[in-house]
Design an enzyme around this catalytic site. Structure first.
Site, PDB file in Angstrom:
ATOM      1  N   GLU A  95       0.625  -5.437  -5.513  1.00 36.99           N
ATOM      2  CA  GLU A  95       1.144  -4.454  -4.565  1.00 36.99           C
ATOM      3  C   GLU A  95       2.594  -4.766  -4.215  1.00 36.99           C
ATOM      4  O   GLU A  95       3.020  -5.927  -4.188  1.00 36.99           O
ATOM      5  CB  GLU A  95       0.289  -4.475  -3.296  1.00 36.99           C
ATOM      6  N   LYS A 151      -2.511   4.645  -1.317  1.00 37.49           N
ATOM      7  CA  LYS A 151      -3.149   3.737  -0.369  1.00 37.49           C
ATOM      8  C   LYS A 151      -3.691   4.566   0.796  1.00 37.49           C
ATOM      9  O   LYS A 151      -2.981   5.393   1.371  1.00 37.49           O
ATOM     10  CB  LYS A 151      -2.166   2.685   0.130  1.00 37.49           C
ATOM     11  N   CYS A 206      -4.938  -3.356  -1.707  1.00 35.80           N
ATOM     12  CA  CYS A 206      -4.904  -4.352  -0.643  1.00 35.80           C
ATOM     13  C   CYS A 206      -5.889  -4.048   0.495  1.00 35.80           C
ATOM     14  O   CYS A 206      -7.088  -4.264   0.358  1.00 35.80           O
ATOM     15  CB  CYS A 206      -3.473  -4.491  -0.129  1.00 35.80           C
TER      16      CYS A 206
END
Length: 516
Positions: free
Chosen positions: A270, A345, A379
């Protein structure tokens, strides 16, 4: 800035069986590949190949143009003399001696357009042959390999001496070197194999690749024993650079490493591209991130080309993208066939919201690849178990998690949740993080990572559910194989069968459509 249309960056590369309408283009391709060196195919020979054994004839197209092809037939090689010629093994190029009950696949031609010879075209064709041999439960692939550079050395060494020098890497031969690197071993040298091959002085190396999954049986029934997928996760060092070219050099190095290991996927971390801020003068975090979005097209073009050239699917970490004035954290999937997909995300950390004003995406997706269905959860997203359950129900067998954490506590949240997702969903997970520091970039001061590849926890998998992991906080990679066939069996007959044993009469996870 409106949403970027990634389709204009896509490069379409496809491996498929040859069709009758391809014959004219293949005849032209051979003239380019072997100008004046050997007699070219005749149309009736290629038509015979397709009528008799179309499954064994492959081509690779790039942007609609045929840039490589290969031909083969099945034989029972025990019926042929080791000193056979090309005409003898192919019935003068017509393959009317093709034996559907044969035990060996025999390769009779591979050619790649000179302008496309650093794009793994030949490797794709060889892999197609190997997959065909495995599907048909064939004992091996055999071929008579040219040694086209031998004419340069024929006055000073014998063919045997030349082959020995190539094996020892003292001489490069474009055919023999390639075949050795693709797992073929030399059985013998054949004299007068192809009389019109002036470059090889008519010699050829008889070579073989053995199918380790071959099961001797009279019915030749195919038993599916394994479906491995090789993953390279890259623990990427964040260090100061002076240009986009420096960044490109660093990511190409790791793509090359993954390709050299025969990987199906290369996984970058990321916020990979925040490294570009080390040579930007903007100090305000929010303005710097908007500056970073200006590199989006260069980033997409770079990784698309790397995926195609190195023949590896790339999870390109994540990059900040501006769309209609909002900034999103986006992970791209760059497939080795040149196509592109992306995952936004969905859960934004307090830090991202405070310093950069990042907006959240609205949809979790599952992507088709040549290694099955996969998903990307960036993440923080892996820490929300509902998402992993949704993508598992949609068919994902591997979840990739690019991450960037600044301390051990943050890393462990990603690590523990990734392992938990592997267990509770009976899937594979892989995490890739950043290490090092960007001392001159605000809010990207330090990183902590230990990247790894994880499995469910049962007898069929590694004892601790870990395929492999990097040492903490150093620049390195971890390479590991995960087997989708073992996963399939585990879901049916494991010590526990979590997906089957869910109480769907009591609970369920539902994905809502925000567009409605």
């Amino acid at each position: 800035m409106s949403e970027i249309d990634v389709s204009k960056f896509e490069k379409k590369i496809e491996l498929r069986n040859i069709q009758f309408e391809d014959i004219d283009e293949i005849l032209k391709l051979q003239k380019v590949c072997f100008p004046g060196n050997m007699e070219p195919w005749q149309r009736d020979q290629l038509e015979s190949h397709l009528r008799i054994f179309q499954e064994g004839q492959f081509c690779v197209t790039y942007e609609g143009k045929i840039v490589g092809s290969c031909s083969s037939l099945m034989v029972n090689f025990d019926e042929y003399d080791d000193k056979h010629t090309w005409d003898g093994i192919t019935d003068k190029g017509y393959i009317t001696n093709h034996d559907p009950e044969g035990f060996n696949l025999y390769g009779i031609e591979v050619m790649v357009h000179p302008e496309y010879r650093r794009m793994k075209i030949g490797a794709r064709l060889y892999e197609a042959r190997k997959e065909l041999a495995e599907q048909k439960n064939l004992k091996s692939i055999i071929l008579g390999g040219r040694i086209p550079n031998y004419h340069k050395y024929s006055k000073e060494m014998t063919p045997r001496e030349y082959v020995r020098e190539v094996i020892q890497h003292n001489i490069y031969d474009p055919v023999l070197t390639f075949q050795l690197m693709n797992g073929f071993t030399i059985m013998r040298l054949n004299k007068s194999y192809l009389p019109d091959d002036k470059q090889s002085k008519a010699y050829a190396t008889l070579m073989e690749w053995n199918n380790v999954d071959y099961i001797p049986n009279k019915t030749k029934k195919y038993f599916k024993t394994t479906e491995p997928v090789r993953i390279t996760t890259i623990q990427y060092m964040m260090k100061s650079i002076d240009s986009f070219e420096d960044f490109a050099t660093q990511v190409e190095y790791y793509t090359d490493v993954a390709a050299d290991q025969g990987s199906d996927f290369a996984v970058f971390p990321e916020l990979l591209t925040t490294q570009l801020l080390s040579f930007c003068e903007e100090k305000s975090p929010s303005l710097a991130i908007r500056k970073l979005t200006e590199f989006t097209e260069q980033y997409i073009e770079l990784f698309t080309n790397l995926a195609v050239r190195y023949n590896v699917n790339i999870i390109g970490g994540s990059h900040f993208v501006e769309e209609d004035g909002d900034i999103y954290n986006v992970a791209y999937l760059f497939r080795r066939d040149g196509t592109i997909d992306k995952q936004y995300k969905l859960h934004i950390t307090p830090n991202e919201r405070k310093w950069w004003g990042i907006s959240a995406g609205d949809k979790v997706q599952v992507f088709d690849t040549d290694c099955g269905k996969v998903a990307i959860l960036i993440c923080y997203d892996i820490e929300f178990p509902e998402l992993s359950r949704i993508v598992t129900d949609q068919g994902a067998k591997i979840i990739f998690t690019p991450f960037c954490t600044e301390d051990r506590q943050g890393y462990l949240r990603v690590r523990y949740c990734s392992q938990a997702r592997a267990i509770e969903n009976e899937i594979y997970t892989a995490i890739a993080g950043t290490v090092g520091n960007l001392s001159q970039v605000e809010n990207m001061d330090i990183q902590y990572a230990q990247s790894g590849i994880f499995t469910p926890s049962d007898f069929s998998f590694p004892r601790d559910g870990i395929v492999g992991e990097c040492h903490p906080n150093i620049e390195t990679v971890v390479v590991g194989d995960v087997d989708l066939e073992i996963l399939r069996r585990q879901r049916k007959t494991g010590s526990v069968t979590l997906l089957r044993d869910r109480r769907l009469d009591l609970y369920s996870v539902i994905q809502k459509d925000k567009s409605k």
